[in-house]
Motif scaffolding. Structure first.
Motif, PDB file in Angstrom:
ATOM      1  N   UNK A  86     -13.599  41.918  40.285  1.00 32.91           N
ATOM      2  CA  UNK A  86     -14.629  41.206  39.560  1.00 32.91           C
ATOM      3  C   UNK A  86     -14.550  41.608  38.089  1.00 32.91           C
ATOM      4  N   UNK A  87     -14.611  40.628  37.232  1.00 37.39           N
ATOM      5  CA  UNK A  87     -14.552  40.859  35.800  1.00 37.39           C
ATOM      6  C   UNK A  87     -15.954  40.763  35.214  1.00 37.39           C
ATOM      7  N   UNK A  88     -16.494  41.893  34.854  1.00 32.51           N
ATOM      8  CA  UNK A  88     -17.834  41.876  34.256  1.00 32.51           C
ATOM      9  C   UNK A  88     -17.825  41.092  32.941  1.00 32.51           C
ATOM     10  N   UNK A  89     -16.712  41.187  32.206  1.00 35.42           N
ATOM     11  CA  UNK A  89     -16.600  40.425  30.954  1.00 35.42           C
ATOM     12  C   UNK A  89     -16.684  38.928  31.224  1.00 35.42           C
ATOM     13  N   UNK A  90     -16.006  38.481  32.283  1.00 37.60           N
ATOM     14  CA  UNK A  90     -16.025  37.064  32.619  1.00 37.60           C
ATOM     15  C   UNK A  90     -17.406  36.592  33.037  1.00 37.60           C
ATOM     16  N   UNK A 109     -20.337  38.043  32.260  1.00 37.40           N
ATOM     17  CA  UNK A 109     -21.218  38.078  31.086  1.00 37.40           C
ATOM     18  C   UNK A 109     -20.967  36.898  30.158  1.00 37.40           C
ATOM     19  N   UNK A 110     -19.682  36.597  29.925  1.00 32.12           N
ATOM     20  CA  UNK A 110     -19.348  35.477  29.045  1.00 32.12           C
ATOM     21  C   UNK A 110     -19.908  34.168  29.602  1.00 32.12           C
ATOM     22  N   UNK A 111     -19.642  33.903  30.876  1.00 32.32           N
ATOM     23  CA  UNK A 111     -20.037  32.620  31.453  1.00 32.32           C
ATOM     24  C   UNK A 111     -21.540  32.463  31.501  1.00 32.32           C
ATOM     25  N   UNK A 112     -22.249  33.498  31.893  1.00 32.44           N
ATOM     26  CA  UNK A 112     -23.711  33.415  31.926  1.00 32.44           C
ATOM     27  C   UNK A 112     -24.271  33.178  30.527  1.00 32.44           C
ATOM     28  N   UNK A 168     -16.038  33.010  39.538  1.00 31.00           N
ATOM     29  CA  UNK A 168     -16.859  31.818  39.718  1.00 31.00           C
ATOM     30  C   UNK A 168     -16.167  30.675  40.443  1.00 31.00           C
ATOM     31  N   UNK A 169     -14.875  30.704  40.550  1.00 30.98           N
ATOM     32  CA  UNK A 169     -14.146  29.542  41.039  1.00 30.98           C
ATOM     33  C   UNK A 169     -13.919  28.585  39.874  1.00 30.98           C
TER      34      UNK A 169
END
Length: 69
Positions: free
Chosen positions: A1-5, A7-10, A53-54
């Motif tokens: 899991x990418x926390x950066x990904x 955080x960015x998407x949210x 997220x898919x």
């Protein structure tokens, strides 16, 4: 899991999806392109976001359809 990904998407959804945008696939495609460009500009690859997220387009389409997210 990418926390950066995550955080960015949210953050991106919160910043770019308020208001009255049509919940259709054409809008989702345009916003997906913008999100991908913003992600790359931030040093993230779309694949890093999609690991969590898919499909990026699906996530944005669902967010358009459910603006309270």
């Amino acid at each position: 899991m990418s926390e950066r990904g995550v955080d960015f998407m949210q953050g991106w959804i919160h910043e770019h999806l308020p208001g009255e945008l049509p919940a259709d696939k054409a809008t989702a495609r345009i916003l997906t392109t913008l999100a991908a460009l913003d992600a790359r500009h931030s040093g993230l690859e779309v694949s890093e976001i999609e690991e969590d997220f898919g499909s990026l387009e699906r996530v944005i389409y669902e967010a358009l359809d459910q603006p309270e997210i």
